[in-house]
Design a protein around this motif. Structure first.
Motif, PDB file in Angstrom:
ATOM      1  N   ALA A 178      -6.786   1.882   0.938  1.00 59.54           N
ATOM      2  CA  ALA A 178      -6.057   1.068  -0.041  1.00 59.54           C
ATOM      3  C   ALA A 178      -6.976   0.036  -0.680  1.00 59.54           C
ATOM      4  O   ALA A 178      -6.936  -0.179  -1.900  1.00 59.54           O
ATOM      5  CB  ALA A 178      -4.871   0.375   0.636  1.00 59.54           C
ATOM      6  N   ALA A 228       3.288  -4.797   8.754  1.00 57.54           N
ATOM      7  CA  ALA A 228       3.245  -4.043   7.499  1.00 57.54           C
ATOM      8  C   ALA A 228       3.980  -4.832   6.428  1.00 57.54           C
ATOM      9  O   ALA A 228       4.868  -5.629   6.718  1.00 57.54           O
ATOM     10  CB  ALA A 228       3.888  -2.660   7.660  1.00 57.54           C
ATOM     11  N   THR A 242      -3.111   5.744   1.123  1.00 61.54           N
ATOM     12  CA  THR A 242      -3.258   4.317   0.811  1.00 61.54           C
ATOM     13  C   THR A 242      -2.061   3.503   1.280  1.00 61.54           C
ATOM     14  O   THR A 242      -1.975   2.305   0.990  1.00 61.54           O
ATOM     15  CB  THR A 242      -3.438   4.112  -0.702  1.00 61.54           C
ATOM     16  N   GLY A 243      -1.146   4.137   1.968  1.00 60.69           N
ATOM     17  CA  GLY A 243       0.048   3.464   2.472  1.00 60.69           C
ATOM     18  C   GLY A 243       1.008   4.505   3.002  1.00 60.69           C
ATOM     19  O   GLY A 243       0.619   5.655   3.234  1.00 60.69           O
ATOM     20  N   TYR A 244       2.255   4.111   3.159  1.00 59.39           N
ATOM     21  CA  TYR A 244       3.283   5.041   3.643  1.00 59.39           C
ATOM     22  C   TYR A 244       4.497   4.933   2.727  1.00 59.39           C
ATOM     23  O   TYR A 244       4.804   3.857   2.212  1.00 59.39           O
ATOM     24  CB  TYR A 244       3.692   4.715   5.081  1.00 59.39           C
ATOM     25  N   PRO A 274      -0.938  -2.480   6.495  1.00 58.24           N
ATOM     26  CA  PRO A 274      -0.572  -1.352   5.638  1.00 58.24           C
ATOM     27  C   PRO A 274       0.687  -1.672   4.846  1.00 58.24           C
ATOM     28  O   PRO A 274       1.424  -2.613   5.187  1.00 58.24           O
ATOM     29  CB  PRO A 274      -0.318  -0.222   6.642  1.00 58.24           C
ATOM     30  N   VAL A 275       0.943  -0.927   3.799  1.00 59.46           N
ATOM     31  CA  VAL A 275       2.173  -1.093   3.025  1.00 59.46           C
ATOM     32  C   VAL A 275       3.083   0.104   3.266  1.00 59.46           C
ATOM     33  O   VAL A 275       2.619   1.235   3.453  1.00 59.46           O
ATOM     34  CB  VAL A 275       1.894  -1.252   1.514  1.00 59.46           C
ATOM     35  N   VAL A 291       0.857   4.002  -4.490  1.00 55.83           N
ATOM     36  CA  VAL A 291       0.763   4.281  -3.049  1.00 55.83           C
ATOM     37  C   VAL A 291       0.886   5.775  -2.797  1.00 55.83           C
ATOM     38  O   VAL A 291       1.871   6.406  -3.180  1.00 55.83           O
ATOM     39  CB  VAL A 291       1.862   3.540  -2.251  1.00 55.83           C
ATOM     40  N   MET A 296      -2.367  -4.560  -0.527  1.00 57.24           N
ATOM     41  CA  MET A 296      -3.369  -3.511  -0.366  1.00 57.24           C
ATOM     42  C   MET A 296      -4.775  -4.082  -0.518  1.00 57.24           C
ATOM     43  O   MET A 296      -5.694  -3.712   0.216  1.00 57.24           O
ATOM     44  CB  MET A 296      -3.125  -2.398  -1.395  1.00 57.24           C
ATOM     45  N   ILE A 300      -5.412   1.384   5.488  1.00 55.61           N
ATOM     46  CA  ILE A 300      -5.744   0.064   4.950  1.00 55.61           C
ATOM     47  C   ILE A 300      -7.085   0.104   4.221  1.00 55.61           C
ATOM     48  O   ILE A 300      -7.227  -0.420   3.105  1.00 55.61           O
ATOM     49  CB  ILE A 300      -5.790  -0.977   6.088  1.00 55.61           C
TER      50      ILE A 300
END
Length: 242
Positions: free
Chosen positions: A215, A122, A164-166, A146-147, A159, A140, A212
């Motif tokens: 994103a 990540a 689209t991410g965490y 993933p971010v 985000v 992204m 992912i």
């Protein structure tokens, strides 16, 4: 702010352009010095691209990673920090903290940074303040990892948690997300479509691959160079005609 002033404000999302999006995945790997360990197939490297200065808070997750690595050395979890050494005192402190679980590799080229983002577990942001992080948007757009970003203004504009991410507010929350990602990476593909839960914290995350893909769609639709150019042309045309 008056209604008249508001009507004149235009918000233009930052665009990102990555030539590597159109190249094969078999691009050259990142090249490090002899004393810098490359990734191994079983390692889980969390990549933090950030200049070493207070606003980026690169030390925020260091202790969490050191403890995690010490508790579960077989997992090969590592926080890899890369960025310009702008604050000499902070750089010295960071280097003292390096060891099993934490690496600082200095300033990488753009190609090396993109290489890291392609193959890490990540891409991380730990800043205390952000505008709109270009490197997170690039990560992204790449669609490979993933971010995980600190829940602050700026980051939250690009985000969306579990979409689209965490996002996280504390090292404890970050670790719960990171551990769930590692569990996912160690799970056979046929079993990996469910949400993954870190058992101790109960934190549930959407499957990284799903995140992912979301994103990539958002960045390509909202942060493309074509859209940015169109928005600027519109503003200029409006100014000329007024």
């Amino acid at each position: 702010m008056s209604t008249n002033v508001k009507s004149k404000i235009r918000i233009i999302p930052q665009a990102v352009q990555i030539p590597h999006l159109c190249t094969p995945l078999a691009q050259p790997e990142v090249s490090f010095e002899a004393d810098e360990k490359p990734h191994t197939p079983r390692s889980h490297v969390f990549f933090l691209p950030a200049s070493i200065r207070a606003v980026k808070d690169p030390l925020y997750l260091v202790q969490a990673f050191k403890t995690w690595h010490q508790s579960y050395p077989h997992l090969g979890v590592t926080l890899r920090i890369a960025g310009a050494p702008l604050d000499s005192k902070m750089v010295a402190k960071l280097k003292r903290e390096c060891g099993p679980g934490v690496e600082y590799v200095g300033l990488l080229t753009r190609e090396q940074t993109i290489g890291e983002m392609r193959r890490c577990a990540a891409v991380i942001n730990s800043s205390v303040s952000e505008g709109m992080s270009g490197v997170i948007l690039e990560a992204m757009a790449l669609g490979k990892s993933p971010v995980i970003v600190r829940a602050i203004e700026g980051n939250l504009d690009i985000v969306s948690h579990n979409k689209t991410g965490y996002t996280y507010k504390t090292p404890k929350k970050f670790l719960a997300i990171a551990k769930a990602i590692v569990e996912y990476r160690n799970t056979p593909t046929s079993e990996a479509k469910r949400k993954t839960v870190d058992e101790r914290s109960g934190v549930e995350i959407a499957p990284p691959q799903e995140v992912i893909e979301n994103a990539v769609k958002v960045v390509r639709s909202e942060h493309s160079t074509e859209k940015e150019a169109t928005e600027y042309r519109s503003v200029v045309a409006e100014l000329i005609s007024s």
